[in-house]
Design a protein around this motif. Structure first.
Motif, PDB file in Angstrom:
ATOM      1  N   TRP A   1       0.819  -1.208   0.000  1.00  0.00           N
ATOM      2  CA  TRP A   1       0.000   0.000   0.000  1.00  0.00           C
ATOM      3  C   TRP A   1       0.858   1.265   0.000  1.00  0.00           C
ATOM      4  O   TRP A   1       0.353   2.371   0.196  1.00  0.00           O
TER       5      TRP A   1
ATOM      6  N   ARG B   1      -0.177   4.203  -2.187  1.00  0.00           N
ATOM      7  CA  ARG B   1      -1.562   4.644  -2.022  1.00  0.00           C
ATOM      8  C   ARG B   1      -1.652   5.563  -0.806  1.00  0.00           C
ATOM      9  O   ARG B   1      -0.805   5.494   0.097  1.00  0.00           O
TER      10      ARG B   1
ATOM     11  N   ARG C   1      -9.190   1.336   3.213  1.00  0.00           N
ATOM     12  CA  ARG C   1      -9.812   1.026   1.926  1.00  0.00           C
ATOM     13  C   ARG C   1     -11.174   0.356   2.126  1.00  0.00           C
ATOM     14  O   ARG C   1     -12.159   0.723   1.477  1.00  0.00           O
TER      15      ARG C   1
ATOM     16  N   ASP D   1     -10.216  11.087  -7.864  1.00  0.00           N
ATOM     17  CA  ASP D   1      -9.037  10.989  -7.017  1.00  0.00           C
ATOM     18  C   ASP D   1      -9.111  11.921  -5.812  1.00  0.00           C
ATOM     19  O   ASP D   1      -8.210  11.903  -4.957  1.00  0.00           O
TER      20      ASP D   1
ATOM     21  N   PRO E   1      -5.348  -3.672  -3.676  1.00  0.00           N
ATOM     22  CA  PRO E   1      -4.893  -2.278  -3.553  1.00  0.00           C
ATOM     23  C   PRO E   1      -5.075  -1.476  -4.837  1.00  0.00           C
ATOM     24  O   PRO E   1      -4.149  -0.849  -5.350  1.00  0.00           O
TER      25      PRO E   1
ATOM     26  N   GLU F   1      -7.087   1.544  -7.187  1.00  0.00           N
ATOM     27  CA  GLU F   1      -7.611   2.875  -6.913  1.00  0.00           C
ATOM     28  C   GLU F   1      -9.050   2.739  -6.407  1.00  0.00           C
ATOM     29  O   GLU F   1      -9.746   1.776  -6.712  1.00  0.00           O
TER      30      GLU F   1
ATOM     31  N   SER G   1       4.098   6.335  -7.728  1.00  0.00           N
ATOM     32  CA  SER G   1       2.993   5.616  -8.353  1.00  0.00           C
ATOM     33  C   SER G   1       3.315   5.409  -9.827  1.00  0.00           C
ATOM     34  O   SER G   1       4.308   5.914 -10.348  1.00  0.00           O
TER      35      SER G   1
END
Length: 616
Positions: free
Chosen positions: A243, A246, A253, A281, A338, A340, A491
């Motif tokens: 993770w 993220r 999550r 996002d 994991p 989006e 990312s």
């Protein structure tokens, strides 16, 4: 209604997957070219070869013109509409055969037609049509729907003649296999079939006895693979490193997805343009049951829906089944992986479940439910709402500038939406420093740069724009870029941004100091377990721009060790070895490439390597 949107351009992930993916862009139908195209997708380790080949077919026939790509998507959507009608009709007839709740006063064909028409109109399904790369989703679900239609018809045959078991097995296995060649979501086909089996057939044979063949089937195609998958994935998912790139962990999550799934219901049935903003996002992450307080409320709502699925199985099987299919559709993308957090296209199949639960209620005969006129007015109002939102959104998708402005307005706190607007201005400016579009690009890009959880895309765009126009580059852009890379693991978007900057410098299209770029790479590499892609980008930059051959080779060797099946890294390493006069070492890499040369897809690359002059 979709037609205006066909005239739009590419967007977001369309670029790495299609526009900039040269392996996909074939000019001849040779085995090496087709094989290379099939294995060209950067979106997944499984490569999604069927979807990639469909993009290649579009390119071969009409080039990169997005109109034909989008039209192909629309035709797939229409074909899926036919399949939703066929599946809905079969499910309604089966539900009607053993309950009086579903009205016999209405022709099941009309109810199925309303379901299919509504599904085709739903605004939440728009991105699976006009967002070119999400053909992966619609194509995968074409096979999902085909598999379920085949399974239901086979089970109907088993109910009357005790034949059809082989067809049921074949439908599930073939549909899942072909669907997986487009996108991994097709792996859900057995779960959907199991939900239908539970709600309508009860694993019983023609004589109403328990059919243990059906139970064994779902043990083999669903339960055992699920257990194996959990055993394989859980250790990695429970590791905090999974993770690292993220802005949430596993518990956060799961808490957040409770709100998202409830939002999906809202966005499907009562959509608003602001909710369907494409970019999500900026979605607020839940950090506790009451942070925000809607987290707990949404968890209760999902629990209540689950209870309805169980409680209404016998009295209202279509409602039970529809809700079960919707909730089942979220299990892959809204639980422990994991991924989006939010994407509208994830509801492409799940939205069918909601309509299967709702529309038979609105179209049932008056002898079963009160206020028939009110229900028809409600249905008409919903269809009108969906049509209006879909056509207005599709119209915006028809113009890159209008779409970017619309999405930035709908999501003012979305870094991607603001970046998208700035990037559109850059494209329209054609790097003319005197263009009004150039002036307009700075504000949304600098806004995107400062928004929480933004990637380095805005900084990359600002640096590249000014570098290409030979304008001063603000030090704060470099500082912001390096600070973000230092604060969190890079990312895929961050890596793509670094790659874009590196390539621009390698081609001498961007002139900027090596110092800030080196600091950016060092910041990105300061985190444990850097990706093979990041190592390869740094190595290529070190070799081509910094002139540091030792560092370049070292980085590429590490990239190859991390991802031995990624042929571009091994090709680059072999080239470096040849150019250093180390023919024996290069031959070893080329020999390993031979083992990966499926269908001759690497013939041209290896021929180019062998033709390189040695320069010790």
């Amino acid at each position: 209604m979709y037609w205006p949107g066909l005239y739009g351009s590419y967007l977001f992930d369309d670029y790495p997957n299609i526009v900039n993916n040269t392996d996909l862009q074939i000019s001849a139908l040779t085995v090496p070219d087709v094989t290379r195209a099939a294995l060209s997708s950067p979106s997944s380790e499984f490569k999604r070869p069927l979807a990639s080949l469909s993009f290649s077919a579009n390119y071969f026939l009409t080039g990169l013109n997005p109109f034909w790509m989008k039209l192909t998507n629309l035709l797939i959507h229409l074909l899926n509409g036919v399949l939703t009608y066929t599946l809905a009709l079969a499910l309604i007839r089966n539900a009607s055969s053993h309950t009086a709740t579903t009205s016999n006063a209405r022709d099941p064909r009309w109810i199925a037609l309303w379901i299919s028409a509504a599904w085709l109109l739903l605004p939440i399904n728009l991105t699976a049509v006009l967002y070119v790369v999400q053909r992966m989703e619609s194509l995968a679900n074409l096979f999902v729907l085909l598999g379920l239609v085949g399974y239901v018809h086979a089970r109907q045959q088993m109910q009357t003649s005790n034949q059809g078991f082989v067809a049921a097995v074949g439908s599930l296995l073939l549909a899942s296999s072909l669907g997986l060649l487009s996108k991994e979501t097709a792996v859900m086909t057995p779960l959907y079939a199991a939900t239908i089996e539970w709600a309508l057939f009860g694993a019983r044979s023609a004589n109403q006895r328990r059919d243990y063949r059906i139970i064994a089937l779902f043990l083999i195609v669903l339960a055992i693979p699920l257990v194996i998958g959990l055993i394989w994935q859980l250790p990695r998912l429970l590791n905090s490193g999974a993770w690292a790139n993220r802005n949430f962990d596993l518990p956060q999550r799961l808490l957040t997805e409770a709100r998202i799934v409830v939002d999906y219901i809202h966005w499907t049935l009562l959509p608003t343009p602001k909710a369907l903003s494409f970019y999500h996002d900026d979605y607020l992450v839940s950090t506790g049951w009451l942070k925000p307080w809607t987290t707990l409320l949404c968890a209760f709502i999902l629990a209540a829906l689950t209870a309805l699925v169980i409680g209404l199985r016998k009295r209202a099987p279509l409602i039970s089944l529809g809700l079960g299919l919707f909730l089942g559709g979220q299990l892959l993308t809204a639980t422990i992986l994991p991924l989006e957090l939010v994407y509208e296209h994830r509801n492409y199949f799940a939205s069918f479940g909601l309509l299967l639960a709702l529309i038979p209620l609105l179209t049932a005969g008056s002898e079963h439910l009160p206020a028939a006129s009110a229900r028809y007015i409600l249905l008409g109002g919903l269809l009108s709402l969906w049509a209006v939102v879909t056509i207005s959104t599709a119209s915006a998708w028809g113009s890159p500038l209008i779409l970017s402005q619309t999405l930035a307005e709908r999501a003012p706190n979305s870094p991607r939406a603001q970046y998208g607007l700035g990037y559109t201005y850059i494209v329209l400016s054609k790097y003319d420093r005197h263009s009004s579009f150039t002036t307009a690009a700075y504000a949304p890009l600098e806004k995107a740069m400062r928004l929480p959880n933004a990637s380095i895309l805005p900084e990359q765009a600002l640096i590249m724009m000014n570098a290409r126009m030979q304008q001063p580059i603000k030090i704060e852009w470099w500082d912001s870029l390096a600070a973000k890379l230092k604060a969190r693991k890079a990312s895929s978007q961050d890596e793509g941004s670094l790659e874009a900057l590196a390539k621009c410098a390698e081609k001498a299209e961007c002139i900027f100091d090596q110092g800030p770029m080196l600091q950016a790479f060092l910041a990105a590499l300061s985190h444990p377990y850097p990706s093979a892609r990041l190592l390869a980008i740094y190595g290529t930059y070190a070799w081509n721009v910094m002139g540091d051959r030792t560092l370049g080779e070292k980085m590429l060797a590490e990239a190859v060790a991390l991802a031995p099946s990624q042929t571009p890294y091994r090709i680059t390493l072999a080239k470096m070895l040849i150019l250093q006069g180390r023919k024996n070492d290069a031959d070893q890499e080329i020999a390993k490439l031979e083992l990966l040369n499926l269908g001759g897809r690497l013939n041209a690359d290896m021929a180019a390597l062998r033709s390189l002059p040695e320069t010790p």
